[in-house]
Design a protein around this motif. Structure first.
Motif, PDB file in Angstrom:
ATOM      1  N   ALA A 169       0.786  -1.240   0.000  1.00 41.76           N
ATOM      2  CA  ALA A 169       0.000   0.000   0.000  1.00 41.76           C
ATOM      3  C   ALA A 169       0.822   1.296   0.000  1.00 41.76           C
ATOM      4  CB  ALA A 169      -0.968   0.003   1.183  1.00 41.76           C
ATOM      5  N   ASP A 170       1.769   1.428   0.914  1.00 41.72           N
ATOM      6  CA  ASP A 170       2.471   2.707   1.054  1.00 41.72           C
ATOM      7  C   ASP A 170       3.918   2.666   0.554  1.00 41.72           C
ATOM      8  OD1 ASP A 170       0.280   4.149   2.224  1.00 41.72           O
ATOM      9  OD2 ASP A 170       0.601   2.972   4.047  1.00 41.72           O
ATOM     10  N   ALA A 171       4.285   1.581  -0.097  1.00 41.40           N
ATOM     11  CA  ALA A 171       5.687   1.435  -0.521  1.00 41.40           C
ATOM     12  C   ALA A 171       6.076   2.494  -1.560  1.00 41.40           C
ATOM     13  CB  ALA A 171       5.933   0.031  -1.073  1.00 41.40           C
ATOM     14  N   ALA A 172       5.208   2.744  -2.535  1.00 38.78           N
ATOM     15  CA  ALA A 172       5.577   3.677  -3.612  1.00 38.78           C
ATOM     16  C   ALA A 172       5.709   5.101  -3.088  1.00 38.78           C
ATOM     17  CB  ALA A 172       4.543   3.614  -4.734  1.00 38.78           C
ATOM     18  N   ALA A 218       8.608  -5.477  -8.742  1.00 38.32           N
ATOM     19  CA  ALA A 218       9.567  -4.383  -8.939  1.00 38.32           C
ATOM     20  C   ALA A 218       9.238  -3.629 -10.233  1.00 38.32           C
ATOM     21  CB  ALA A 218      10.992  -4.933  -8.976  1.00 38.32           C
ATOM     22  N   ASP A 219       8.917  -4.378 -11.275  1.00 41.76           N
ATOM     23  CA  ASP A 219       8.562  -3.794 -12.571  1.00 41.76           C
ATOM     24  C   ASP A 219       7.280  -2.960 -12.461  1.00 41.76           C
ATOM     25  OD1 ASP A 219       9.248  -3.737 -15.384  1.00 41.76           O
ATOM     26  OD2 ASP A 219       7.454  -4.955 -15.737  1.00 41.76           O
ATOM     27  N   TRP A 220       6.310  -3.455 -11.680  1.00 41.76           N
ATOM     28  CA  TRP A 220       5.036  -2.751 -11.470  1.00 41.76           C
ATOM     29  C   TRP A 220       5.279  -1.427 -10.750  1.00 41.76           C
ATOM     30  CZ3 TRP A 220       2.125  -1.743  -6.897  1.00 41.76           C
ATOM     31  CH2 TRP A 220       0.773  -1.416  -7.090  1.00 41.76           C
ATOM     32  N   PHE A 221       6.133  -1.422  -9.727  1.00 44.00           N
ATOM     33  CA  PHE A 221       6.436  -0.168  -9.024  1.00 44.00           C
ATOM     34  C   PHE A 221       7.111   0.829  -9.966  1.00 44.00           C
ATOM     35  CE2 PHE A 221       6.000  -2.498  -4.919  1.00 44.00           C
ATOM     36  CZ  PHE A 221       5.140  -1.605  -4.303  1.00 44.00           C
ATOM     37  N   ALA A 222       8.001   0.338 -10.815  1.00 42.12           N
ATOM     38  CA  ALA A 222       8.707   1.226 -11.745  1.00 42.12           C
ATOM     39  C   ALA A 222       7.736   1.809 -12.777  1.00 42.12           C
ATOM     40  CB  ALA A 222       9.838   0.462 -12.428  1.00 42.12           C
ATOM     41  N   LYS A 223       6.898   0.942 -13.348  1.00 39.56           N
ATOM     42  CA  LYS A 223       6.048   1.386 -14.461  1.00 39.56           C
ATOM     43  C   LYS A 223       4.760   2.065 -14.005  1.00 39.56           C
ATOM     44  CE  LYS A 223       7.831  -1.800 -17.923  1.00 39.56           C
ATOM     45  NZ  LYS A 223       7.810  -3.219 -18.306  1.00 39.56           N
ATOM     46  N   VAL A 231       8.526   4.567  -9.544  1.00 39.02           N
ATOM     47  CA  VAL A 231       9.600   4.408  -8.555  1.00 39.02           C
ATOM     48  C   VAL A 231      10.922   4.312  -9.320  1.00 39.02           C
ATOM     49  CG1 VAL A 231      10.572   2.926  -6.749  1.00 39.02           C
ATOM     50  CG2 VAL A 231       8.097   3.348  -6.834  1.00 39.02           C
ATOM     51  N   ALA A 232      11.851   5.217  -8.990  1.00 38.77           N
ATOM     52  CA  ALA A 232      13.081   5.336  -9.783  1.00 38.77           C
ATOM     53  C   ALA A 232      14.052   4.180  -9.543  1.00 38.77           C
ATOM     54  CB  ALA A 232      13.760   6.664  -9.469  1.00 38.77           C
ATOM     55  N   ASN A 233      14.078   3.703  -8.289  1.00 42.44           N
ATOM     56  CA  ASN A 233      15.075   2.694  -7.930  1.00 42.44           C
ATOM     57  C   ASN A 233      14.380   1.403  -7.516  1.00 42.44           C
ATOM     58  OD1 ASN A 233      17.120   4.857  -7.987  1.00 42.44           O
ATOM     59  ND2 ASN A 233      16.143   5.485  -6.075  1.00 42.44           N
ATOM     60  N   THR A 234      14.528   0.383  -8.344  1.00 41.15           N
ATOM     61  CA  THR A 234      13.939  -0.912  -7.994  1.00 41.15           C
ATOM     62  C   THR A 234      14.966  -2.007  -8.261  1.00 41.15           C
ATOM     63  OG1 THR A 234      13.018  -1.253 -10.203  1.00 41.15           O
ATOM     64  CG2 THR A 234      11.572  -0.188  -8.592  1.00 41.15           C
ATOM     65  N   ILE A 235      14.855  -3.069  -7.473  1.00 39.13           N
ATOM     66  CA  ILE A 235      15.669  -4.260  -7.712  1.00 39.13           C
ATOM     67  C   ILE A 235      14.704  -5.431  -7.786  1.00 39.13           C
ATOM     68  CG2 ILE A 235      17.464  -5.796  -6.821  1.00 39.13           C
ATOM     69  CD1 ILE A 235      18.681  -3.381  -5.373  1.00 39.13           C
ATOM     70  N   GLY A 266      -4.974  -5.720 -10.162  1.00 36.19           N
ATOM     71  CA  GLY A 266      -5.212  -6.949 -10.908  1.00 36.19           C
ATOM     72  C   GLY A 266      -3.997  -7.456 -11.656  1.00 36.19           C
ATOM     73  N   SER A 267      -2.904  -6.691 -11.631  1.00 37.77           N
ATOM     74  CA  SER A 267      -1.679  -7.134 -12.315  1.00 37.77           C
ATOM     75  C   SER A 267      -1.127  -8.405 -11.675  1.00 37.77           C
ATOM     76  CB  SER A 267      -0.589  -6.058 -12.244  1.00 37.77           C
ATOM     77  OG  SER A 267      -0.976  -4.895 -12.932  1.00 37.77           O
ATOM     78  N   TYR A 268      -0.430  -9.162 -12.494  1.00 40.34           N
ATOM     79  CA  TYR A 268       0.227 -10.382 -12.033  1.00 40.34           C
ATOM     80  C   TYR A 268       1.426 -10.019 -11.163  1.00 40.34           C
ATOM     81  CZ  TYR A 268       3.073 -14.655 -12.462  1.00 40.34           C
ATOM     82  OH  TYR A 268       3.834 -15.759 -12.213  1.00 40.34           O
ATOM     83  N   GLY A 269       1.489 -10.570  -9.973  1.00 41.17           N
ATOM     84  CA  GLY A 269       2.564 -10.215  -9.041  1.00 41.17           C
ATOM     85  C   GLY A 269       3.640 -11.271  -8.893  1.00 41.17           C
ATOM     86  N   GLY A 270       3.668 -12.259  -9.782  1.00 39.77           N
ATOM     87  CA  GLY A 270       4.676 -13.312  -9.625  1.00 39.77           C
ATOM     88  C   GLY A 270       4.407 -14.139  -8.386  1.00 39.77           C
TER      89      GLY A 270
END
Ligand code: NI
Ligand code: MN
Length: 228
Positions: free
Chosen positions: A57-60, A77-82, A86-90, A119-123
């Motif tokens: 919830a509050d990570a971004a 990580a890809d979802w947070f970036a896109k 979020v500029a920095n993801t691993i 609804g995105s796939y979260g792995g």
């Protein structure tokens, strides 16, 4: 050097070691058991275990305000970036480990699900085995009991943080079996008493841990730091 751990309510944790502040699964603003808001926290790194709202919830907002790095399974990580810029993801995946400035992070198996709020796939969902200042911390995160916890326990865990809420994760009885597989020095409950379906009696859980395992229970209140 001691590590300071603070339960922020539900499954949210703050880990402090030296100049480093790490958050795990920050969920504050809509968390009925939290005693602070997302804007009250700062972080260098944010670990995210899986895609459910009570973990992402509050990570971004914290990552973007603090220029923190989000560490999560590749898809999240890809979802947070896109989706959240979020500029920095691993992006990692189960079984992988990486060295970071505060220590080592290994992603462990977890038995759960992981759809993201839109609804995105979260792995796959994961837990984290952290090595910080020479201490081994195992956050099982949202999971059922599984026999391979025995293998995770080979790391000689100093502190295991296990869900006890039942309903969505393992409950108190299975957590006792988990403790006996993991064989940690200390064990700490999480993911309970946020909402009625996951209400538990932490004092009776702690008494069972004392009676049925060799681990020492630590039951912190929300916002009350303890050191290991
Ligand atoms: Ni979950
Ligand atoms: Mn959860």
């Amino acid at each position: 050097m001691p590590i300071e751990l603070t339960w922020l309510g539900h499954a949210s944790w703050q880990i402090r070691s030296g100049d480093h502040t790490i958050l795990l699964d920050p969920f504050l603003n809509d968390n009925p058991s939290a005693k602070c808001k997302a804007d009250d926290l700062n972080a260098n790194y944010i670990l995210v275990s899986h895609g459910h709202f009570d973990h992402v919830a509050d990570a971004a907002s914290i990552a973007n305000r603090c220029d923190a790095t989000v560490v999560a399974v590749y898809e999240i990580a890809d979802w947070f970036a896109k989706q959240h810029n979020v500029a920095n993801t691993i992006g990692m995946n189960t079984g992988g480990g990486i060295a970071l400035p505060f220590g080592h992070v290994k992603m462990t198996n977890a038995i759960h699900s992981s759809q993201l709020p839109d609804g995105s796939y979260g792995g796959n969902p994961v837990g984290f085995l952290l090595t910080v200042a020479g201490k081994k911390l195992y956050f099982a995160c949202d999971t059922a009991l599984f026999g391979d916890m025995k293998l995770i326990g080979n790391a000689a865990i100093d502190v295991a943080i296990l869900p006890i809420g039942d309903h969505f994760t393992m409950g108190p009885a299975d957590s006792l079996e988990a403790i006996n597989l993991l064989n940690p020095k200390h064990v700490v409950p999480t993911h309970y008493n946020t909402w009625p379906p996951i209400e538990q009696d932490e004092a009776s859980w702690a008494a069972s841990v004392e009676a049925q395992t060799s681990a020492k229970p630590i039951v912190p209140g929300v916002g009350e730091p303890f050191s290991v």
